[in-house]
Design an enzyme around this catalytic site. Structure first.
Site, mmCIF file in Angstrom:
data_model
loop_
_atom_site.group_PDB
_atom_site.id
_atom_site.type_symbol
_atom_site.label_atom_id
_atom_site.label_comp_id
_atom_site.label_asym_id
_atom_site.label_seq_id
_atom_site.Cartn_x
_atom_site.Cartn_y
_atom_site.Cartn_z
ATOM 1 N N GLU A 1 0.835 -1.197 0.000
ATOM 2 C CA GLU A 1 0.000 0.000 0.000
ATOM 3 C C GLU A 1 0.873 1.252 0.000
ATOM 4 O O GLU A 1 1.927 1.268 0.630
ATOM 5 C CB GLU A 1 -0.917 -0.009 1.228
ATOM 6 C CG GLU A 1 -1.753 -1.295 1.316
ATOM 7 C CD GLU A 1 -2.427 -1.510 2.660
ATOM 8 O OE1 GLU A 1 -2.692 -0.504 3.358
ATOM 9 O OE2 GLU A 1 -2.699 -2.676 3.005
ATOM 10 N N GLU B 1 -9.828 5.636 2.728
ATOM 11 C CA GLU B 1 -10.198 4.832 3.893
ATOM 12 C C GLU B 1 -10.186 5.730 5.125
ATOM 13 O O GLU B 1 -9.313 6.588 5.266
ATOM 14 C CB GLU B 1 -9.202 3.689 4.089
ATOM 15 C CG GLU B 1 -9.419 2.859 5.352
ATOM 16 C CD GLU B 1 -8.348 1.788 5.554
ATOM 17 O OE1 GLU B 1 -8.358 1.157 6.627
ATOM 18 O OE2 GLU B 1 -7.502 1.596 4.660
#
Length: 391
Positions: free
Chosen positions: A195, A306
């Site tokens: 990520e 997120e």
């Protein structure tokens, strides 16, 4: 924290950085306007080399191959062409060749964590799973997302240009981030993930600055992996960009817009996963042995936002995602990912096919896909969290 249970070794490395024991073999770029202290640590003394599999590792100074189509032919819409992004610590110095900049970990950083073992780690089940959504699991995890994704093929990397904002965070134990996920395996305990993106995380950094970050795990965030360089794993080779350091400038609502480009790809010769920031900075790589599924290829790519929703006072958090505004507000108001691309099996960078969109609660955070000549495949995403339609 590393892939083979070297929690003790990683803790030693962490405490060494806290005490700046590495500075004997390093310089110091000095303090930063955001309060960070950046140490210039010799490239061979970075935390990655606490990993037992890296004891005799020869550092790769550059990838054997870049993806085809990376240089030249890129379309950039004139209204979003911006000066190169900088990190605030650059105002007070740079790191010399053969060193890398490492944001110093302080005692306060570690004390904010629930435990030393958990410092620099994501909590379990922090991953958007658009394929088999279990509402009970979503409520339990407390993480919410607004993403675009592709799945069903073998992927060897992903790229995007990401609009940079400073979303407001309601509670210090919450965060807001925008990132690319490179995923392999199932969404069970064996998930592999790489990520990279930007985040605001008061718990991790002790402030509300927007910071460049990376993350990796090979067991769904259980025992392996960490943010940035907080455990052995990612090997940095670049002396210009500090993982976890703040990004400047950031976008303004209905004003100037700033974005960053991130590329993660698998070197077809060596098999390592490389990361590039902007058009100029190859930052380093994740050795392929850290992973099981990603040692071969990724099976899903996700791009998007997120947040942690800890439901303070029993209500949905007002922590913002992206700009804190919904996608329909459009350019200069909503946050975007543009020119999203994947790397295919021939090492070609190309537009993804069959892009899906996913969010748990569109009344809190939403996503809208689009396509244009200038931006290729793009999407706007984000939202304010709690509002009259998101109680």
């Amino acid at each position: 924290m590393a892939a083979h249970g070297s929690v003790g070794r990683s803790l030693v490395a962490l405490l060494a950085l806290m005490a700046c024991l590495s500075c004997a073999a390093a310089g110091r770029a000095g303090g930063s306007p955001d309060g960070d202290i950046i140490d210039c640590v010799h490239v061979s003394h970075q935390p990655a080399f606490d990993h037992p599999f890296l004891k005799n590792h020869t550092i790769q100074t550059r990838p054997a191959y870049h993806p085809e189509g990376l240089f030249g032919g890129s379309k950039v819409v004139s209204q979003t062409k911006t000066p190169s992004m900088a990190q605030l610590w650059h105002q007070n110095g740079r790191c010399p060749e053969d060193t890398i900049p490492i944001r110093r970990t302080t005692r306060k950083d570690v004390l904010r964590a629930s435990s030393v073992k958990r410092y620099g780690r994501k909590k379990h089940r922090s991953l958007p799973n658009p394929l088999s959504v279990d509402p009970d699991l979503l409520n339990e995890s407390g993480h919410q997302h607004a993403i675009a994704y592709v799945e069903g093929d073998k992927y060897y990397g992903a790229k995007a240009t990401i609009n940079v904002w400073q979303p407001k965070i309601q509670q210090s134990n919450e965060f807001s981030l925008s990132q690319i996920w490179i995923l392999g395996g199932s969404f069970g305990a064996d998930l592999n993930s790489i990520e990279a993106g930007w985040q605001v995380s008061p718990d991790l950094y002790g402030d509300n600055y927007t910071r460049l970050f990376t993350y990796w795990t090979s067991d769904a965030y259980q025992a392996t992996g960490c943010y940035n360089l907080l455990c052995s794993g990612f090997i940095q080779i670049n002396n210009e960009i500090a993982m976890g350091a703040s990004i400047s400038p950031i976008s303004n609502y209905d004003g100037s817009q700033y974005d960053i480009s991130i590329l993660v790809w698998k070197d077809p010769k060596e098999g390592n996963w490389w990361m590039q920031f902007g058009s100029d900075y190859v930052l380093g790589y994740w050795p392929s042995f850290l992973f099981s599924y990603l040692a071969d290829s990724a099976t899903m790519i996700e791009w998007g936002g997120e947040v942690v929703n800890s439901e303070p006072d029993g209500e949905h958090t007002s922590t913002e995602m992206g700009s804190g505004h919904f996608p329909e507000e459009g350019f200069s108001k909503a946050s975007y990912f543009r020119n999203i691309q994947i790397v295919d099996g021939s090492n070609n960078l190309r537009a993804p096919e069959g892009v899906g969109a996913f969010t748990e609660q569109s009344s809190c955070y939403d996503v809208q896909n689009g396509n244009s000549n200038a931006w290729g495949q793009y999407f706007y995403y984000g939202g304010p969290g709690r509002n009259s339609n998101c109680p």
